[in-house]
Design a protein around this motif. Structure first.
Motif, PDB file in Angstrom:
ATOM      1  N   ARG A 113       0.837  -1.213   0.000  1.00  0.00           N
ATOM      2  CA  ARG A 113       0.000   0.000   0.000  1.00  0.00           C
ATOM      3  C   ARG A 113       0.863   1.251   0.000  1.00  0.00           C
ATOM      4  O   ARG A 113       0.539   2.232  -0.674  1.00  0.00           O
ATOM      5  N   SER A 166       0.643   3.656  -3.192  1.00  0.00           N
ATOM      6  CA  SER A 166       0.070   4.977  -2.916  1.00  0.00           C
ATOM      7  C   SER A 166       1.141   5.870  -2.296  1.00  0.00           C
ATOM      8  O   SER A 166       1.328   5.882  -1.079  1.00  0.00           O
ATOM      9  N   PRO A 167       1.833   6.624  -3.120  1.00  0.00           N
ATOM     10  CA  PRO A 167       2.912   7.459  -2.596  1.00  0.00           C
ATOM     11  C   PRO A 167       2.453   8.516  -1.591  1.00  0.00           C
ATOM     12  O   PRO A 167       3.264   9.105  -0.897  1.00  0.00           O
ATOM     13  N   SER A 168       1.127   8.749  -1.515  1.00  0.00           N
ATOM     14  CA  SER A 168       0.635   9.748  -0.564  1.00  0.00           C
ATOM     15  C   SER A 168       0.697   9.240   0.879  1.00  0.00           C
ATOM     16  O   SER A 168       0.615  10.035   1.815  1.00  0.00           O
ATOM     17  N   LEU A 169       0.808   7.934   1.055  1.00  0.00           N
ATOM     18  CA  LEU A 169       0.921   7.396   2.416  1.00  0.00           C
ATOM     19  C   LEU A 169       2.304   7.734   2.971  1.00  0.00           C
ATOM     20  O   LEU A 169       3.319   7.549   2.293  1.00  0.00           O
ATOM     21  N   PRO A 170       2.342   8.219   4.195  1.00  0.00           N
ATOM     22  CA  PRO A 170       3.639   8.635   4.747  1.00  0.00           C
ATOM     23  C   PRO A 170       4.509   7.444   5.151  1.00  0.00           C
ATOM     24  O   PRO A 170       3.999   6.407   5.568  1.00  0.00           O
TER      25      PRO A 170
END
Length: 171
Positions: A83, A87-91
């Motif tokens: 994930r 999803s690069p938006s996940l920190p």
């Protein structure tokens, strides 16, 4: 039980692991894994002294539960890491933390199996060991998400330690 008998017995779970790892559940592959296991145990000089065969049924139970526990951890962590990648938006919060082996005997085998249990989990890697004092050995663990990992690493280690000692026949 003599050294040769212990090596022959210890080679069985290693050969089962070999068969699972190679994903070729054939009698020939199992035999090959068994031969490799005996050779490795002999070459490394492992005499099986750290394994006490007091209650083989309970030890086998602990092995099955531990493998199930590791499988669940690998699957859950693998999904979490996937994930993060998808999803690069996940920190992510990479970093290093210290985790006690919690083993008062300071057994190298228990430390190594504990480190394996952590390293096999995606997103975590044991990079070194540190001898803190006469009773404490700590694993230096690199985590992909330190804030999430540091909360559960000690708790997971106590679960791992209980099962590993159960497998080895330690009280």
């Amino acid at each position: 039980m003599n050294t040769i008998a212990k090596r022959i017995l210890l080679a069985l779970p290693l050969s089962i692991g070999w068969t699972i790892y190679t994903a070729q559940p054939t009698p020939g592959n199992f035999l090959l894994g068994y031969i490799f296991s005996v050779v490795v145990l002999t070459a490394t000089g492992l005499k099986g002294d750290s394994v006490n065969l007091k209650n083989a049924v309970l030890q086998l139970y602990n092995l099955v539960v531990y493998v199930g526990y590791l499988s669940k951890e690998v699957l859950v962590s693998g999904v979490q890491v996937a994930r993060i990648i998808v999803s690069p938006s996940l920190p992510i919060d990479p970093g290093v933390t210290w985790v006690e082996t919690q083993d008062k005997s300071k057994s190298a085998l228990i430390s190594a199996v504990s480190a394996h249990g952590i390293t096999i989990t995606p997103g975590e890697l044991v990079v070194d060991f540190e001898d803190r004092d006469d009773e404490t050995v700590e694993m230096i663990v690199h985590s992909l998400n330190l804030s999430a990992s540091s909360e559960v690493l000690d708790q997971d280690q106590s679960i791992r330690l209980k099962r590993i000692k159960g497998i080895l026949g330690h009280d």
